[in-house]
Scaffold this motif. Structure first.
Motif, PDB file in Angstrom:
ATOM      1  N   TYR A  63     106.903  44.375  35.636  1.00 11.51           N
ATOM      2  CA  TYR A  63     108.310  44.033  35.884  1.00 11.51           C
ATOM      3  C   TYR A  63     108.624  42.643  35.379  1.00 11.51           C
ATOM      4  CZ  TYR A  63     112.527  42.916  38.596  1.00 11.51           C
ATOM      5  OH  TYR A  63     113.786  42.535  38.971  1.00 11.51           O
ATOM      6  N   ILE A  64     109.743  42.539  34.647  1.00 11.00           N
ATOM      7  CA  ILE A  64     110.292  41.253  34.221  1.00 11.00           C
ATOM      8  C   ILE A  64     111.716  41.206  34.740  1.00 11.00           C
ATOM      9  CG2 ILE A  64     110.855  39.753  32.289  1.00 11.00           C
ATOM     10  CD1 ILE A  64     108.718  41.193  30.671  1.00 11.00           C
ATOM     11  N   ASP A  65     112.010  40.251  35.632  1.00 11.83           N
ATOM     12  CA  ASP A  65     113.327  40.258  36.276  1.00 11.83           C
ATOM     13  C   ASP A  65     114.399  39.695  35.350  1.00 11.83           C
ATOM     14  OD1 ASP A  65     113.286  37.461  36.410  1.00 11.83           O
ATOM     15  OD2 ASP A  65     112.654  37.415  38.500  1.00 11.83           O
ATOM     16  N   SER A  66     115.629  39.674  35.848  1.00 12.53           N
ATOM     17  CA  SER A  66     116.778  39.293  35.008  1.00 12.53           C
ATOM     18  C   SER A  66     116.750  37.830  34.588  1.00 12.53           C
ATOM     19  CB  SER A  66     118.085  39.595  35.749  1.00 12.53           C
ATOM     20  OG  SER A  66     118.137  38.893  36.974  1.00 12.53           O
ATOM     21  N   THR A  67     115.930  37.004  35.231  1.00 10.09           N
ATOM     22  CA  THR A  67     115.803  35.605  34.831  1.00 10.09           C
ATOM     23  C   THR A  67     114.649  35.391  33.863  1.00 10.09           C
ATOM     24  OG1 THR A  67     114.305  34.956  36.640  1.00 10.09           O
ATOM     25  CG2 THR A  67     116.676  34.934  37.094  1.00 10.09           C
ATOM     26  N   GLY A  68     113.911  36.475  33.556  1.00 12.91           N
ATOM     27  CA  GLY A  68     112.780  36.370  32.646  1.00 12.91           C
ATOM     28  C   GLY A  68     111.452  36.137  33.335  1.00 12.91           C
ATOM     29  N   LYS A  69     111.435  36.110  34.669  1.00 18.58           N
ATOM     30  CA  LYS A  69     110.185  35.902  35.393  1.00 18.58           C
ATOM     31  C   LYS A  69     109.354  37.170  35.346  1.00 18.58           C
ATOM     32  CE  LYS A  69     108.231  34.278  39.758  1.00 18.58           C
ATOM     33  NZ  LYS A  69     108.524  33.777  41.127  1.00 18.58           N
ATOM     34  N   ARG A  70     108.074  37.042  34.987  1.00 14.79           N
ATOM     35  CA  ARG A  70     107.190  38.187  34.826  1.00 14.79           C
ATOM     36  C   ARG A  70     106.405  38.424  36.121  1.00 14.79           C
ATOM     37  NH1 ARG A  70     104.167  37.367  29.195  1.00 14.79           N
ATOM     38  NH2 ARG A  70     103.189  35.642  30.343  1.00 14.79           N
ATOM     39  N   ARG A  71     106.460  39.665  36.600  1.00 13.42           N
ATOM     40  CA  ARG A  71     105.831  40.017  37.872  1.00 13.42           C
ATOM     41  C   ARG A  71     104.874  41.180  37.694  1.00 13.42           C
ATOM     42  NH1 ARG A  71     109.359  38.408  41.949  1.00 13.42           N
ATOM     43  NH2 ARG A  71     107.591  38.776  43.346  1.00 13.42           N
ATOM     44  N   LEU A  72     103.890  41.269  38.579  1.00 11.93           N
ATOM     45  CA  LEU A  72     102.953  42.385  38.656  1.00 11.93           C
ATOM     46  C   LEU A  72     102.174  42.596  37.354  1.00 11.93           C
ATOM     47  CD1 LEU A  72     105.278  44.962  40.486  1.00 11.93           C
ATOM     48  CD2 LEU A  72     103.509  43.532  41.512  1.00 11.93           C
ATOM     49  N   PRO A  73     101.232  41.699  37.050  1.00 16.50           N
ATOM     50  CA  PRO A  73     100.402  41.899  35.850  1.00 16.50           C
ATOM     51  C   PRO A  73      99.564  43.166  35.978  1.00 16.50           C
ATOM     52  CG  PRO A  73      99.555  40.088  37.193  1.00 16.50           C
ATOM     53  CD  PRO A  73     100.883  40.444  37.762  1.00 16.50           C
ATOM     54  N   ILE A  74      99.433  43.909  34.887  1.00 14.96           N
ATOM     55  CA  ILE A  74      98.697  45.181  34.875  1.00 14.96           C
ATOM     56  C   ILE A  74      97.768  45.206  33.667  1.00 14.96           C
ATOM     57  CG2 ILE A  74     100.335  46.561  36.204  1.00 14.96           C
ATOM     58  CD1 ILE A  74     101.685  47.388  33.607  1.00 14.96           C
ATOM     59  N   ASN A  75      97.141  44.070  33.373  1.00 22.05           N
ATOM     60  CA  ASN A  75      96.315  43.932  32.181  1.00 22.05           C
ATOM     61  C   ASN A  75      94.928  44.548  32.316  1.00 22.05           C
ATOM     62  OD1 ASN A  75      96.381  41.612  34.027  1.00 22.05           O
ATOM     63  ND2 ASN A  75      94.618  40.882  32.828  1.00 22.05           N
ATOM     64  N   ASP A  76      94.472  44.825  33.538  1.00 24.90           N
ATOM     65  CA  ASP A  76      93.179  45.483  33.720  1.00 24.90           C
ATOM     66  C   ASP A  76      93.203  46.257  35.039  1.00 24.90           C
ATOM     67  OD1 ASP A  76      92.779  43.574  35.783  1.00 24.90           O
ATOM     68  OD2 ASP A  76      91.707  42.226  34.429  1.00 24.90           O
ATOM     69  N   ALA A  77      92.110  46.966  35.321  1.00 23.59           N
ATOM     70  CA  ALA A  77      92.074  47.836  36.499  1.00 23.59           C
ATOM     71  C   ALA A  77      92.268  47.062  37.794  1.00 23.59           C
ATOM     72  CB  ALA A  77      90.753  48.607  36.536  1.00 23.59           C
ATOM     73  N   ALA A  78      91.646  45.887  37.886  1.00 24.70           N
ATOM     74  CA  ALA A  78      91.754  45.106  39.124  1.00 24.70           C
ATOM     75  C   ALA A  78      93.195  44.674  39.373  1.00 24.70           C
ATOM     76  CB  ALA A  78      90.830  43.887  39.047  1.00 24.70           C
ATOM     77  N   HIS A  79      93.883  44.240  38.317  1.00 22.55           N
ATOM     78  CA  HIS A  79      95.268  43.808  38.494  1.00 22.55           C
ATOM     79  C   HIS A  79      96.198  44.996  38.743  1.00 22.55           C
ATOM     80  CE1 HIS A  79      93.858  39.924  36.829  1.00 22.55           C
ATOM     81  NE2 HIS A  79      94.865  39.441  37.542  1.00 22.55           N
ATOM     82  N   VAL A  80      95.866  46.160  38.187  1.00 23.18           N
ATOM     83  CA  VAL A  80      96.653  47.355  38.478  1.00 23.18           C
ATOM     84  C   VAL A  80      96.558  47.690  39.963  1.00 23.18           C
ATOM     85  CG1 VAL A  80      96.789  49.854  38.142  1.00 23.18           C
ATOM     86  CG2 VAL A  80      96.592  48.341  36.166  1.00 23.18           C
ATOM     87  N   ARG A  81      95.337  47.633  40.514  1.00 25.50           N
ATOM     88  CA  ARG A  81      95.171  47.900  41.951  1.00 25.50           C
ATOM     89  C   ARG A  81      95.968  46.905  42.785  1.00 25.50           C
ATOM     90  NH1 ARG A  81      89.716  48.288  40.208  1.00 25.50           N
ATOM     91  NH2 ARG A  81      89.041  50.484  40.062  1.00 25.50           N
ATOM     92  N   ASN A  82      95.944  45.639  42.379  1.00 19.77           N
ATOM     93  CA  ASN A  82      96.690  44.619  43.113  1.00 19.77           C
ATOM     94  C   ASN A  82      98.191  44.868  43.008  1.00 19.77           C
ATOM     95  OD1 ASN A  82      96.784  42.011  44.556  1.00 19.77           O
ATOM     96  ND2 ASN A  82      97.756  41.283  42.678  1.00 19.77           N
ATOM     97  N   ALA A  83      98.649  45.278  41.828  1.00 17.87           N
ATOM     98  CA  ALA A  83     100.078  45.557  41.645  1.00 17.87           C
ATOM     99  C   ALA A  83     100.513  46.742  42.499  1.00 17.87           C
ATOM    100  CB  ALA A  83     100.368  45.826  40.171  1.00 17.87           C
ATOM    101  N   LEU A  84      99.656  47.761  42.611  1.00 17.31           N
ATOM    102  CA  LEU A  84      99.974  48.917  43.447  1.00 17.31           C
ATOM    103  C   LEU A  84     100.131  48.502  44.906  1.00 17.31           C
ATOM    104  CD1 LEU A  84      97.517  51.510  41.896  1.00 17.31           C
ATOM    105  CD2 LEU A  84     100.005  51.720  41.925  1.00 17.31           C
ATOM    106  N   SER A  85      99.266  47.604  45.361  1.00 17.93           N
ATOM    107  CA  SER A  85      99.311  47.183  46.773  1.00 17.93           C
ATOM    108  C   SER A  85     100.490  46.261  47.057  1.00 17.93           C
ATOM    109  CB  SER A  85      98.002  46.485  47.152  1.00 17.93           C
ATOM    110  OG  SER A  85      97.856  45.256  46.453  1.00 17.93           O
ATOM    111  N   ARG A  86     100.953  45.535  46.039  1.00 19.51           N
ATOM    112  CA  ARG A  86     102.016  44.558  46.240  1.00 19.51           C
ATOM    113  C   ARG A  86     103.387  45.064  45.820  1.00 19.51           C
ATOM    114  NH1 ARG A  86     101.614  40.687  42.720  1.00 19.51           N
ATOM    115  NH2 ARG A  86     103.121  39.425  43.867  1.00 19.51           N
ATOM    116  N   PHE A  87     103.457  46.261  45.265  1.00 19.77           N
ATOM    117  CA  PHE A  87     104.695  46.759  44.680  1.00 19.77           C
ATOM    118  C   PHE A  87     105.872  46.683  45.655  1.00 19.77           C
ATOM    119  CE2 PHE A  87     107.745  49.954  43.292  1.00 19.77           C
ATOM    120  CZ  PHE A  87     107.815  49.709  41.930  1.00 19.77           C
ATOM    121  N   ASN A  88     105.677  47.115  46.883  1.00 23.95           N
ATOM    122  CA  ASN A  88     106.775  47.161  47.855  1.00 23.95           C
ATOM    123  C   ASN A  88     107.169  45.790  48.387  1.00 23.95           C
ATOM    124  OD1 ASN A  88     107.188  49.936  47.729  1.00 23.95           O
ATOM    125  ND2 ASN A  88     105.574  50.339  49.233  1.00 23.95           N
TER     126      ASN A  88
END
Length: 270
Positions: free
Chosen positions: A19-44
């Motif tokens: 996710y990149i918000d309307s101000t250009g801030k980049r959120r929820l890195p998904i560059n590898d498996a560990a970060h994907v798991r973290n993004a899934l847990s933090r999504f809400n």
């Protein structure tokens, strides 16, 4: 999971963020498996600009989970399909773009992101009030869809009036060009595809800031419209690159908005 420091995060491309918000801030890195798991847990926990942005981020996250072999526990595939909310069949598109955005960026520098976010809020408010749906918003562009053409016209007029009213930082003049086109596009899991989408884009990019340009297809869909107080002035027939058939175009003229503009910026008048 290795924590990303500011330097390492800055070196990552936009494509590895869900996710990149309307101000250009980049959120929820998904560059590898560990970060994907973290993004899934933090999504809400993330506050999204709107439901359309949330849907797009969910879809990107689901694809990243599949790529890295991560089971998306707690996610339901059916909930990730934005086409379940977008209208199908004959629809009307509204596409807008900020005029002279490069000049505004040069003048405002790091304050331009805030300006662009403010413009998006104006556009979203107008679309919501008219009953439309946001399809996409990237850079200086905004793409919305409506089940009925009159609603698209109402949204375009409201947003143009709001742009005139401002106020904008440093007294700058911020103008958006708007194109309206109707058709029967194909709705896929990632949005609309088809010549109707390309036609809407070409019409928008041909317009000038403050101008609303309507295709003949949208004009036909507007017949019998309950909207009042506006006129459609013919601009003639125009041929655009990539489109097989020419389009007769019309300019919306309504109290409170400008009516005199140069010839369209793009396309060939025939």
């Amino acid at each position: 999971m290795a924590k990303l420091d500011a330097k390492a995060r800055a070196q990552l491309p936009d494509s590895v963020f869900a996710y990149i918000d309307s101000t250009g801030k980049r959120r929820l890195p998904i560059n590898d498996a560990a970060h994907v798991r973290n993004a899934l847990s933090r999504f809400n926990q993330v506050v999204f600009d709107d439901e359309a942005a949330r849907d797009r981020a969910r879809l990107r996250l689901l694809r990243a989970a599949q790529k890295h072999g991560v089971a998306p526990i707690g996610f339901i595939s059916a909930q990730l399909q934005p086409q379940r909310r977008l209208p199908k069949g004959h629809v009307t598109f509204l596409l807008t773009d900020i005029e002279r955005s490069t000049e505004l960026l040069a003048r405002l520098d790091d304050r331009y992101a805030s300006l662009a976010a403010s413009v998006r809020r104006v556009l979203r408010r107008a679309v919501r009030r008219a009953g439309g749906h946001e399809v996409d918003a990237r850079g200086d562009e905004f793409f919305a869809v409506f089940e009925h053409a009159p609603a698209a016209l109402d949204a375009a007029v409201e947003l143009q009036r709001a742009m005139v009213e401002g106020p904008w930082p440093d007294g700058v003049e911020v103008r958006v060009r708007a194109g309206i086109h109707s058709g029967r596009p194909t709705l896929t899991e990632t949005g609309y595809v088809g010549l109707a989408v390309h036609a809407a884009a070409r019409i928008c990019y041909g317009a000038h800031g403050g101008q609303i340009v309507v295709s003949s297809a949208a004009r036909t869909a507007l017949q019998g419209s309950p909207a009042a107080g506006f006129e459609l002035r013919s601009l003639g027939s125009w041929r655009f690159q990539g489109l097989r058939e020419p389009h007769e175009l019309f300019q919306v003229e309504v109290d409170g908005l400008g009516a005199r503009f140069p010839p369209l910026r793009a396309g060939e008048k025939i």
